[in-house]
Structure formats: structure tokens, C-alpha cells
Write a protein that holds these residues in place. Structure first.
Motif, PDB file in Angstrom:
ATOM      1  N   UNK A  49      15.531 -25.716  -8.404  1.00 14.32           N
ATOM      2  CA  UNK A  49      15.249 -26.278  -9.724  1.00 14.32           C
ATOM      3  C   UNK A  49      16.516 -26.756 -10.432  1.00 14.32           C
ATOM      4  N   UNK A  50      17.604 -25.999 -10.334  1.00 18.97           N
ATOM      5  CA  UNK A  50      18.845 -26.381 -11.016  1.00 18.97           C
ATOM      6  C   UNK A  50      19.370 -27.726 -10.532  1.00 18.97           C
ATOM      7  N   UNK A  51      19.133 -28.048  -9.274  1.00 19.06           N
ATOM      8  CA  UNK A  51      19.602 -29.315  -8.703  1.00 19.06           C
ATOM      9  C   UNK A  51      18.510 -30.376  -8.702  1.00 19.06           C
ATOM     10  N   UNK A  52      17.265 -29.978  -8.948  1.00 16.87           N
ATOM     11  CA  UNK A  52      16.105 -30.865  -8.897  1.00 16.87           C
ATOM     12  C   UNK A  52      16.010 -31.541  -7.529  1.00 16.87           C
ATOM     13  N   UNK A  53      16.207 -30.717  -6.473  1.00 12.82           N
ATOM     14  CA  UNK A  53      16.169 -31.233  -5.103  1.00 12.82           C
ATOM     15  C   UNK A  53      15.595 -30.182  -4.161  1.00 12.82           C
ATOM     16  N   UNK A  54      15.162 -30.652  -3.000  1.00 12.13           N
ATOM     17  CA  UNK A  54      14.709 -29.777  -1.920  1.00 12.13           C
ATOM     18  C   UNK A  54      15.897 -29.472  -1.020  1.00 12.13           C
ATOM     19  N   UNK A  55      16.111 -28.206  -0.736  1.00  7.62           N
ATOM     20  CA  UNK A  55      17.183 -27.792   0.153  1.00  7.62           C
ATOM     21  C   UNK A  55      16.588 -27.432   1.511  1.00  7.62           C
ATOM     22  N   UNK A  56      17.116 -28.055   2.558  1.00  8.85           N
ATOM     23  CA  UNK A  56      16.698 -27.717   3.920  1.00  8.85           C
ATOM     24  C   UNK A  56      17.757 -26.786   4.507  1.00  8.85           C
ATOM     25  N   UNK A  57      17.304 -25.650   5.022  1.00 12.91           N
ATOM     26  CA  UNK A  57      18.187 -24.688   5.661  1.00 12.91           C
ATOM     27  C   UNK A  57      17.751 -24.578   7.115  1.00 12.91           C
ATOM     28  N   UNK A  58      18.691 -24.725   8.022  1.00 12.96           N
ATOM     29  CA  UNK A  58      18.396 -24.627   9.450  1.00 12.96           C
ATOM     30  C   UNK A  58      19.035 -23.353   9.982  1.00 12.96           C
ATOM     31  N   UNK A  59      18.201 -22.513  10.598  1.00 11.78           N
ATOM     32  CA  UNK A  59      18.683 -21.236  11.118  1.00 11.78           C
ATOM     33  C   UNK A  59      18.358 -21.115  12.600  1.00 11.78           C
ATOM     34  N   UNK A  60      19.126 -20.267  13.240  1.00 12.07           N
ATOM     35  CA  UNK A  60      18.878 -19.911  14.631  1.00 12.07           C
ATOM     36  C   UNK A  60      19.005 -18.397  14.701  1.00 12.07           C
ATOM     37  N   UNK A  61      17.893 -17.717  14.976  1.00 13.56           N
ATOM     38  CA  UNK A  61      17.868 -16.249  14.997  1.00 13.56           C
ATOM     39  C   UNK A  61      18.369 -15.668  13.677  1.00 13.56           C
ATOM     40  N   UNK A  62      17.913 -16.222  12.556  1.00 13.90           N
ATOM     41  CA  UNK A  62      18.275 -15.801  11.201  1.00 13.90           C
ATOM     42  C   UNK A  62      19.752 -15.992  10.859  1.00 13.90           C
ATOM     43  N   UNK A  63      20.457 -16.792  11.618  1.00 12.52           N
ATOM     44  CA  UNK A  63      21.846 -17.141  11.348  1.00 12.52           C
ATOM     45  C   UNK A  63      21.856 -18.578  10.841  1.00 12.52           C
TER      46      UNK A  63
END
Length: 83
Positions: A49-63
Motif C-alpha cells: 500500500x505504501x508504494x501503491x504497487x504489487x511486489x513479486x517475490x521469488x523464492x526457492x525452498x523459502x529462500x
């Protein structure tokens, strides 16, 4: 939050949003959407909300391997109504 060497060396240096650990943790704790990549990594999206954007996070085995604002999702999904 555990991260890959690639994330620390490359991603944090070139993407300011990747420095916001709280945002990344927020997405990982409660993703709006998730998708498996062919290489076995997991894509997770969350609205910041603070950035008014969607953040994509890419993980591999929770890293955490990568994190960036996904401009296409704002056009596709818009802003969430639950905020």
C-alpha cells in the motif's frame, strides 16, 4: 529472512524495493497470489500500500532469490478492495 547470494549481490544493489525486508516478509507471510515456475521456484505477489504497487517475490525452498515491483499486475489486478 534467508536470501541467496544472487539476491544480496545483484538484486539489493539495483532494486530499492528489495531493500525493504518488511515488505518481502509481508508478501511471503500472506501472499495475494502464488504460482510455481517451471524451474521449481515459487512466485508470490502482495500489494504494498505504501508504494501503491504489487511486489513479486521469488523464492526457492523459502529462500528469497528475487523481489521487484510487478507493473503488469497493477494493470491486470488493479488495487485490492480489501485495503
Amino acid at each position: 529472512m534467508e536470501t541467496t547470494d544472487y539476491f544480496e549481490r545483484i538484486v539489493r544493489a539495483k532494486r530499492p524495493e528489495a531493500r525493504e525486508t518488511a515488505w518481502i516478509e509481508q508478501v511471503m507471510a500472506n501472499p495475494y497470489s502464488t504460482e510455481n515456475q517451471p524451474d521449481g521456484r515459487l512466485r508470490q505477489w502482495g500489494y504494498i500500500q505504501e508504494a501503491d504497487k504489487w511486489l513479486r517475490v521469488i523464492t526457492e525452498d523459502d529462500v528469497v532469490h528475487n523481489a521487484f515491483f510487478d507493473r503488469g499486475k497493477l494493470r491486470e489486478w488493479g488495487r485490492p478492495t480489501w485495503n
